[in-house]
Scaffold this motif. Structure first.
Motif, PDB file in Angstrom:
ATOM      1  N   GLN A 166      -6.817  -1.627   5.211  1.00 51.44           N
ATOM      2  CA  GLN A 166      -6.762   0.205   5.297  1.00 51.44           C
ATOM      3  C   GLN A 166      -8.104   0.138   5.289  1.00 51.44           C
ATOM      4  O   GLN A 166      -8.886  -0.593   4.241  1.00 51.44           O
ATOM      5  N   ARG A 180      -6.137   3.593  -3.731  1.00 49.72           N
ATOM      6  CA  ARG A 180      -5.608   2.038  -3.737  1.00 49.72           C
ATOM      7  C   ARG A 180      -4.205   1.563  -2.754  1.00 49.72           C
ATOM      8  O   ARG A 180      -4.187   2.109  -1.539  1.00 49.72           O
ATOM      9  N   THR A 181      -3.374   1.952  -3.933  1.00 51.14           N
ATOM     10  CA  THR A 181      -1.956   1.994  -2.886  1.00 51.14           C
ATOM     11  C   THR A 181      -1.483   3.308  -4.025  1.00 51.14           C
ATOM     12  O   THR A 181      -1.168   4.138  -4.364  1.00 51.14           O
ATOM     13  N   CYS A 182       0.213   3.574  -3.187  1.00 50.57           N
ATOM     14  CA  CYS A 182       0.716   4.441  -3.365  1.00 50.57           C
ATOM     15  C   CYS A 182       1.912   4.192  -4.622  1.00 50.57           C
ATOM     16  O   CYS A 182       2.368   5.034  -5.129  1.00 50.57           O
ATOM     17  N   CYS A 207      -3.459   6.226  -0.178  1.00 50.68           N
ATOM     18  CA  CYS A 207      -2.303   7.302  -0.725  1.00 50.68           C
ATOM     19  C   CYS A 207      -3.035   8.205  -1.216  1.00 50.68           C
ATOM     20  O   CYS A 207      -3.953   8.205  -0.874  1.00 50.68           O
ATOM     21  N   HIS A 208      -2.890   9.326  -0.597  1.00 50.47           N
ATOM     22  CA  HIS A 208      -2.891  10.811  -0.246  1.00 50.47           C
ATOM     23  C   HIS A 208      -3.327  10.935  -1.798  1.00 50.47           C
ATOM     24  O   HIS A 208      -4.549  12.268  -1.446  1.00 50.47           O
ATOM     25  N   THR A 209      -3.229  10.714  -2.789  1.00 47.63           N
ATOM     26  CA  THR A 209      -4.020  11.356  -4.189  1.00 47.63           C
ATOM     27  C   THR A 209      -4.979  10.814  -4.352  1.00 47.63           C
ATOM     28  O   THR A 209      -5.525  10.445  -4.975  1.00 47.63           O
ATOM     29  N   ASP A 268       0.932   2.903  -7.481  1.00 46.28           N
ATOM     30  CA  ASP A 268      -0.229   1.718  -8.508  1.00 46.28           C
ATOM     31  C   ASP A 268      -0.028   3.501  -9.949  1.00 46.28           C
ATOM     32  O   ASP A 268      -0.348   2.685 -11.220  1.00 46.28           O
ATOM     33  N   LYS A 286      -2.959   7.200  10.646  1.00 44.99           N
ATOM     34  CA  LYS A 286      -3.021   7.292   9.305  1.00 44.99           C
ATOM     35  C   LYS A 286      -4.290   6.898   9.413  1.00 44.99           C
ATOM     36  O   LYS A 286      -4.831   6.210   9.835  1.00 44.99           O
ATOM     37  N   LEU A 293       0.773  -1.011  -0.016  1.00 45.71           N
ATOM     38  CA  LEU A 293      -0.243  -0.223  -0.002  1.00 45.71           C
ATOM     39  C   LEU A 293       0.830   1.309   0.086  1.00 45.71           C
ATOM     40  O   LEU A 293       0.285   2.034  -0.913  1.00 45.71           O
ATOM     41  N   MET A 294       1.371   1.629   0.712  1.00 39.65           N
ATOM     42  CA  MET A 294       2.623   2.860   0.767  1.00 39.65           C
ATOM     43  C   MET A 294       3.937   2.144   1.680  1.00 39.65           C
ATOM     44  O   MET A 294       4.461   1.356   2.302  1.00 39.65           O
ATOM     45  N   PRO A 302      -8.565   4.640   0.659  1.00 36.84           N
ATOM     46  CA  PRO A 302      -7.788   4.163  -0.358  1.00 36.84           C
ATOM     47  C   PRO A 302      -6.529   4.847   0.651  1.00 36.84           C
ATOM     48  O   PRO A 302      -6.497   5.469   2.079  1.00 36.84           O
TER      49      PRO A 302
END
Length: 122
Positions: free
Chosen positions: A93, A103-105, A98-100, A107, A65, A33-34, A96
């Motif tokens: 989780q 789902r994952t940072c 990711c801060h974007t 992708d 988080k 995920l991150m 999402p």
């Protein structure tokens, strides 16, 4: 508040800023995920509360988080690698990671492998 268990603290290999990278995976699918950073206090809080807590290098403060976004991480397990210099945090989780909003940072972009690498097995 008690400090991080000395037996755990002794095993950690921290960078110059006192941080250890934490690779975060979805506990059941093992989806990465991150990547985040933990200091001793973030790790202590994570182990104590079951909520993923990290050190924000940009804000220079602790953050739980999902505290503001609602995209919480419920910790199932934390593992320390053989060198003591990386943590693996297995979470459930919510939403999402990711801060974007993804789902994952991981992708966004796949980097091309050159012809010299062979690209691995097909």
């Amino acid at each position: 508040m008690p400090d991080l268990d000395p037996a755990i603290a002794e095993r950690l290999t921290r960078n110059d800023a006192g941080l250890v990278p934490a690779v975060v995976q979805q506990h059941d699918t093992r989806e990465v995920l991150m990547l985040a950073w933990m200091n001793d206090e973030a790790l202590r809080q994570t182990l104590t509360t079951g909520r993923a807590t990290y050190w924000s290098r940009s804000r220079q403060e602790m953050w739980v988080k999902g505290e503001t976004s609602g995209h919480r991480q419920w910790v199932h397990e934390v593992r320390l690698d053989c060198d003591g210099d990386t943590l693996l945090v297995l979470v459930d989780q919510e939403g999402p990671a990711c801060h974007t909003g993804a789902r994952t940072c991981f992708d966004a972009d796949r980097l091309p492998l050159g012809a010299e690498t062979g690209g691995g097995p097909a």
